[in-house]
Motif scaffolding. Structure first.
Motif, PDB file in Angstrom:
ATOM      1  N   LEU A   1      83.269  53.055 -60.625  1.00 31.77           N
ATOM      2  CA  LEU A   1      82.072  52.557 -60.738  1.00 31.77           C
ATOM      3  C   LEU A   1      81.677  51.038 -60.833  1.00 31.77           C
ATOM      4  O   LEU A   1      80.641  50.776 -60.003  1.00 31.77           O
ATOM      5  N   LEU A   2      82.470  50.469 -61.250  1.00 33.41           N
ATOM      6  CA  LEU A   2      82.428  48.949 -61.542  1.00 33.41           C
ATOM      7  C   LEU A   2      82.372  48.301 -60.132  1.00 33.41           C
ATOM      8  O   LEU A   2      81.716  47.435 -59.764  1.00 33.41           O
ATOM      9  N   ASN A   3      83.510  48.912 -59.189  1.00 28.88           N
ATOM     10  CA  ASN A   3      83.514  48.298 -57.796  1.00 28.88           C
ATOM     11  C   ASN A   3      82.386  48.671 -57.285  1.00 28.88           C
ATOM     12  O   ASN A   3      81.872  47.732 -56.180  1.00 28.88           O
TER      13      ASN A   3
ATOM     14  N   PHE B   1      81.591  60.865 -66.528  1.00 27.90           N
ATOM     15  CA  PHE B   1      81.131  59.833 -65.535  1.00 27.90           C
ATOM     16  C   PHE B   1      79.721  59.473 -66.029  1.00 27.90           C
ATOM     17  O   PHE B   1      79.514  58.154 -65.660  1.00 27.90           O
ATOM     18  N   GLY B   2      78.901  60.359 -66.448  1.00 29.16           N
ATOM     19  CA  GLY B   2      77.596  59.689 -66.831  1.00 29.16           C
ATOM     20  C   GLY B   2      77.453  58.835 -68.043  1.00 29.16           C
ATOM     21  O   GLY B   2      76.811  57.772 -67.945  1.00 29.16           O
ATOM     22  N   ILE B   3      78.281  58.979 -68.885  1.00 30.37           N
ATOM     23  CA  ILE B   3      78.412  58.068 -69.945  1.00 30.37           C
ATOM     24  C   ILE B   3      78.955  56.869 -69.437  1.00 30.37           C
ATOM     25  O   ILE B   3      78.446  55.629 -69.791  1.00 30.37           O
TER      26      ILE B   3
ATOM     27  N   LYS C   1      76.231  50.019 -66.334  1.00 26.91           N
ATOM     28  CA  LYS C   1      75.169  49.508 -65.692  1.00 26.91           C
ATOM     29  C   LYS C   1      74.748  48.352 -66.977  1.00 26.91           C
ATOM     30  O   LYS C   1      73.990  47.492 -66.726  1.00 26.91           O
ATOM     31  N   LEU C   2      74.577  48.922 -68.236  1.00 27.62           N
ATOM     32  CA  LEU C   2      74.246  47.970 -69.220  1.00 27.62           C
ATOM     33  C   LEU C   2      75.178  46.678 -69.237  1.00 27.62           C
ATOM     34  O   LEU C   2      74.726  45.676 -69.548  1.00 27.62           O
ATOM     35  N   PHE C   3      76.451  47.035 -69.121  1.00 24.21           N
ATOM     36  CA  PHE C   3      77.434  45.638 -69.086  1.00 24.21           C
ATOM     37  C   PHE C   3      76.801  44.650 -68.148  1.00 24.21           C
ATOM     38  O   PHE C   3      76.780  43.551 -68.191  1.00 24.21           O
ATOM     39  N   LEU C   4      76.799  45.161 -66.927  1.00 23.83           N
ATOM     40  CA  LEU C   4      76.162  44.590 -65.845  1.00 23.83           C
ATOM     41  C   LEU C   4      75.100  43.751 -65.714  1.00 23.83           C
ATOM     42  O   LEU C   4      74.993  42.709 -65.169  1.00 23.83           O
ATOM     43  N   ALA C   5      74.171  44.231 -66.680  1.00 20.61           N
ATOM     44  CA  ALA C   5      72.853  43.654 -67.145  1.00 20.61           C
ATOM     45  C   ALA C   5      73.059  42.590 -68.008  1.00 20.61           C
ATOM     46  O   ALA C   5      71.898  41.702 -68.203  1.00 20.61           O
TER      47      ALA C   5
ATOM     48  N   GLU D   1      80.760  45.505 -77.419  1.00 24.99           N
ATOM     49  CA  GLU D   1      81.320  46.635 -78.483  1.00 24.99           C
ATOM     50  C   GLU D   1      80.100  47.478 -78.655  1.00 24.99           C
ATOM     51  O   GLU D   1      80.229  48.674 -78.791  1.00 24.99           O
ATOM     52  N   ALA D   2      78.697  46.932 -78.761  1.00 32.20           N
ATOM     53  CA  ALA D   2      77.719  47.932 -78.943  1.00 32.20           C
ATOM     54  C   ALA D   2      77.567  48.839 -77.685  1.00 32.20           C
ATOM     55  O   ALA D   2      77.270  49.932 -77.977  1.00 32.20           O
ATOM     56  N   ILE D   3      77.858  48.443 -76.622  1.00 30.32           N
ATOM     57  CA  ILE D   3      77.594  49.332 -75.424  1.00 30.32           C
ATOM     58  C   ILE D   3      78.700  50.373 -75.563  1.00 30.32           C
ATOM     59  O   ILE D   3      78.315  51.645 -75.381  1.00 30.32           O
ATOM     60  N   GLY D   4      79.841  50.314 -76.099  1.00 32.55           N
ATOM     61  CA  GLY D   4      80.813  51.382 -76.301  1.00 32.55           C
ATOM     62  C   GLY D   4      80.191  52.219 -77.300  1.00 32.55           C
ATOM     63  O   GLY D   4      81.141  53.311 -77.331  1.00 32.55           O
TER      64      GLY D   4
END
Length: 174
Positions: free
Chosen positions: A25-27, A131-133, A139-143, A159-162
Motif C-alpha cells: 500500500l505504501l509503495n 487491508f481496509g484499516i 492515507k492519513l499518514f501520507l497526508a 501514534e494517534a493514527i494507530g
C-alpha cells in the motif's frame, strides 16, 4: 517542499500478511516520496497466499514480496528507516533491534487475518478488513505535513493514527 524519500518499515511477527499489505500500500500511494518495507521478528518464510491474491486482485505491487527477518534492516548497509510501525500486538511487545537513525515509531495493531477461521470467503474477508484499516491509516499518514512537524508532534500524530479502528463513523465519534 523536500525531495527526501522517507523509508518506512512495517513489522509483524510472521511478516506474511499485515506487514506485506502495508508495504505494498505504501509503495503504491507513496508516489516516490515514501518507500515501504516489511519484516518480521519471527518470519514465516512465505507470504500468505491470500495476501498475495488480494494485492494482485487490486493491481497492487507484489514484486519482491517475501517474508524476511527484521535483522535485515538493523545491520550496516541497510536502508535507514525514518519510521517503524508495528502492525501486530505481539511484535509491539517484543524487544526490537536498535534502528539506525532513530526512526519515529508507533504501534498500529490490526487483527491477524492469517488467524481467521471459516470458509475461504470468510478468511479472505478478514484480509480485506485488515487491508481496509491499513489503507485508511496509510492515507492519513501520507497526508501529514512532515516537514512542518517537530519530532514530538509527529510521534503523537502517527501514534494517534494507530489508534483508529478503521470504521469512519466510529473514529469520528471518538
Amino acid at each position: 517542499m523536500t525531495d527526501k524519500t522517507y523509508n518506512v518499515l512495517f513489522i509483524c511477527t510472521g511478516n506474511s500478511a499485515r506487514s506485506i499489505l502495508a508495504e505494498s500500500l505504501l509503495n503504491r500511494y507513496g508516489n516516490g516520496r515514501f518507500r515501504g518495507y516489511s519484516a518480521g521478528s519471527f518470519p514465516k518464510g512465505a507470504v500468505h497466499p491470500y495476501a498475495l491474491e488480494l494485492l494482485r486482485s487490486l493491481a497492487l505491487p507484489t514484486e519482491g514480496a517475501r517474508s524476511k527477518s527484521w535483522d535485515e534492516f538493523a545491520r550496516p548497509g541497510a536502508p535507514e528507516m525514518d519510521f517503524v510501525f508495528t502492525v501486530c500486538d505481539q511484535a509491539a511487545g517484543e524487544i526490537c533491534p536498535l534502528w539506525p537513525g532513530q526512526p519515529v515509531t508507533a504501534h498500529w495493531g490490526i487483527p491477524d487475518p492469517a488467524a481467521a477461521d471459516g470458509s475461504p470467503a470468510e478468511r479472505m474477508n478478514a484480509f480485506r478488513d485488515a487491508f481496509g484499516i491499513l489503507e485508511r491509516r496509510i492515507k492519513l499518514f501520507l497526508a501529514l505535513p512532515l516537514a512542518s512537524l517537530d519530532r514530538i508532534s509527529l510521534t503523537r500524530k502517527v501514534e494517534a493514527i494507530g489508534r483508529l479502528r478503521g470504521d469512519a463513523a466510529e473514529d469520528q465519534a471518538s
